[in-house]
Write a protein that holds these residues in place. Sequence first.
Motif, PDB file in Angstrom:
ATOM      1  N   SER A  64       0.932  -1.175   0.089  1.00  0.00           N
ATOM      2  CA  SER A  64      -0.040  -0.149   0.037  1.00  0.00           C
ATOM      3  C   SER A  64       0.817   1.263   0.183  1.00  0.00           C
ATOM      4  N   GLU A  65       1.892   1.291   0.785  1.00  0.00           N
ATOM      5  CA  GLU A  65       2.919   2.281   0.763  1.00  0.00           C
ATOM      6  C   GLU A  65       3.655   2.357  -0.772  1.00  0.00           C
ATOM      7  N   TRP A  66       4.049   1.481  -1.280  1.00  0.00           N
ATOM      8  CA  TRP A  66       4.488   1.455  -2.642  1.00  0.00           C
ATOM      9  C   TRP A  66       3.574   1.872  -3.757  1.00  0.00           C
ATOM     10  N   VAL A  67       2.213   1.529  -3.686  1.00  0.00           N
ATOM     11  CA  VAL A  67       1.523   1.827  -4.913  1.00  0.00           C
ATOM     12  C   VAL A  67       1.026   3.377  -4.991  1.00  0.00           C
ATOM     13  N   VAL A  68       1.221   4.017  -3.911  1.00  0.00           N
ATOM     14  CA  VAL A  68       0.993   5.349  -3.918  1.00  0.00           C
ATOM     15  C   VAL A  68       2.301   6.197  -4.265  1.00  0.00           C
ATOM     16  N   ARG A  69       3.371   5.550  -4.549  1.00  0.00           N
ATOM     17  CA  ARG A  69       4.761   6.480  -4.570  1.00  0.00           C
ATOM     18  C   ARG A  69       4.621   6.591  -6.223  1.00  0.00           C
ATOM     19  N   ASP A  70       4.980   7.817  -6.683  1.00  0.00           N
ATOM     20  CA  ASP A  70       5.170   8.182  -8.193  1.00  0.00           C
ATOM     21  C   ASP A  70       6.199   7.670  -8.913  1.00  0.00           C
ATOM     22  N   ASP A  71       7.280   7.000  -7.988  1.00  0.00           N
ATOM     23  CA  ASP A  71       8.437   6.608  -8.448  1.00  0.00           C
ATOM     24  C   ASP A  71       8.455   5.133  -8.514  1.00  0.00           C
ATOM     25  N   ILE A  72       7.270   4.515  -8.300  1.00  0.00           N
ATOM     26  CA  ILE A  72       7.471   2.983  -8.601  1.00  0.00           C
ATOM     27  C   ILE A  72       6.387   2.625  -9.328  1.00  0.00           C
ATOM     28  N   GLN A  73       6.762   1.774 -10.556  1.00  0.00           N
ATOM     29  CA  GLN A  73       5.740   1.447 -11.411  1.00  0.00           C
ATOM     30  C   GLN A  73       5.267  -0.172 -11.602  1.00  0.00           C
ATOM     31  N   ALA A  74       6.145  -0.699 -10.926  1.00  0.00           N
ATOM     32  CA  ALA A  74       6.066  -2.262 -10.727  1.00  0.00           C
ATOM     33  C   ALA A  74       6.790  -2.771  -9.459  1.00  0.00           C
ATOM     34  N   ILE A  75       6.167  -3.891  -8.913  1.00  0.00           N
ATOM     35  CA  ILE A  75       6.679  -4.341  -7.718  1.00  0.00           C
ATOM     36  C   ILE A  75       6.624  -5.898  -8.252  1.00  0.00           C
ATOM     37  N   LEU A  76       7.781  -6.349  -7.505  1.00  0.00           N
ATOM     38  CA  LEU A  76       8.200  -7.797  -7.751  1.00  0.00           C
ATOM     39  C   LEU A  76       7.971  -8.474  -6.218  1.00  0.00           C
ATOM     40  N   VAL A  77       7.145  -9.506  -5.934  1.00  0.00           N
ATOM     41  CA  VAL A  77       7.024 -10.042  -4.732  1.00  0.00           C
ATOM     42  C   VAL A  77       7.299 -11.475  -4.672  1.00  0.00           C
ATOM     43  N   ASN A  78       8.224 -11.957  -3.978  1.00  0.00           N
ATOM     44  CA  ASN A  78       8.629 -13.418  -3.977  1.00  0.00           C
ATOM     45  C   ASN A  78       8.411 -13.971  -2.502  1.00  0.00           C
ATOM     46  N   GLY A  79       7.861 -15.250  -2.749  1.00  0.00           N
ATOM     47  CA  GLY A  79       7.530 -15.709  -1.153  1.00  0.00           C
ATOM     48  C   GLY A  79       6.090 -15.775  -0.846  1.00  0.00           C
ATOM     49  N   GLY A  80       5.795 -16.800  -0.055  1.00  0.00           N
ATOM     50  CA  GLY A  80       4.335 -16.765   0.478  1.00  0.00           C
ATOM     51  C   GLY A  80       3.260 -17.294  -0.552  1.00  0.00           C
ATOM     52  N   THR A  81       3.618 -18.012  -1.507  1.00  0.00           N
ATOM     53  CA  THR A  81       2.542 -18.349  -2.506  1.00  0.00           C
ATOM     54  C   THR A  81       2.193 -19.596  -2.386  1.00  0.00           C
ATOM     55  N   GLY A  82       2.816 -20.485  -1.765  1.00  0.00           N
ATOM     56  CA  GLY A  82       2.348 -21.949  -1.595  1.00  0.00           C
ATOM     57  C   GLY A  82       1.135 -22.195  -0.789  1.00  0.00           C
ATOM     58  N   PHE A  83       1.125 -23.477  -0.090  1.00  0.00           N
ATOM     59  CA  PHE A  83       0.003 -23.924   0.606  1.00  0.00           C
ATOM     60  C   PHE A  83      -0.181 -23.974   2.053  1.00  0.00           C
ATOM     61  N   THR A  84       0.943 -23.654   2.754  1.00  0.00           N
ATOM     62  CA  THR A  84       1.191 -23.703   4.076  1.00  0.00           C
ATOM     63  C   THR A  84       0.411 -22.863   4.824  1.00  0.00           C
ATOM     64  N   PRO A  85       0.002 -23.054   6.073  1.00  0.00           N
ATOM     65  CA  PRO A  85      -0.798 -21.982   6.824  1.00  0.00           C
ATOM     66  C   PRO A  85      -0.223 -20.634   6.749  1.00  0.00           C
ATOM     67  N   ARG A  86       1.295 -20.463   6.695  1.00  0.00           N
ATOM     68  CA  ARG A  86       1.629 -19.245   6.847  1.00  0.00           C
ATOM     69  C   ARG A  86       1.884 -18.486   5.558  1.00  0.00           C
ATOM     70  N   ASP A  87       1.598 -19.217   4.353  1.00  0.00           N
ATOM     71  CA  ASP A  87       1.688 -18.761   3.081  1.00  0.00           C
ATOM     72  C   ASP A  87       0.346 -17.956   2.637  1.00  0.00           C
ATOM     73  N   THR A  88       0.498 -16.535   2.580  1.00  0.00           N
ATOM     74  CA  THR A  88      -0.604 -15.705   2.504  1.00  0.00           C
ATOM     75  C   THR A  88      -0.617 -14.598   1.627  1.00  0.00           C
ATOM     76  N   THR A  89       0.454 -14.579   1.099  1.00  0.00           N
ATOM     77  CA  THR A  89       0.499 -13.469  -0.005  1.00  0.00           C
ATOM     78  C   THR A  89      -0.592 -13.335  -1.323  1.00  0.00           C
TER      79      THR A  89
END
Length: 190
Positions: A64-89
Amino acid sequence: MAHVHAEAPFVPLGMAVLTVSDTRGFDADGSGDLLSGRLTEAGHGLVARCIVPDDVYRIRAVISEWVVRDDIQAILVNGGTGFTPRDTTPEALSPLFDKAIDGYGELFRQLSFAAIGSSTIQSRAVAGVANRTLIFAMPGSPKACATAWDGIVKAQLDARTRPCNFVAMVLPEAGRCTSRQSSGRAGAVI
């Protein structure tokens, strides 16, 4: 198949990398290092980088902080995409999307099938647009990050890729995607 046209100018984007992990720090963030290196090698700028634990609200806070910045057009997120209880991305990101990019997850799993077979169904790679900022989430292994960047994201964040790319969406001054580039005749807008 997408093609890069040399006569079109390259347009560098401001990008951010978010690593989602309960255990990694910057000294052991191979995936964040890989993505940061790949995007700068491609000519883009690394504007921000952060590591947060697998927590829906901490992930959302950074994004949320990054998407309102004018100097950021793309965000790469890695991790948290599996099926364990902690994977919530995916759960953290999906409510923030103005539009989902459904084809990204489908294509990621198709590319990853060649390397890991049917285990690719356990990847919940997602992407979307929030406040004219592109967000691509991928699994946290360096190999998965390379698959996502090399096979999908790099070309879609290059204004020279035809027939279409995402640069014009996040930087309207970069021009519109067209299905053809011909002498004085505009192609169909995709």
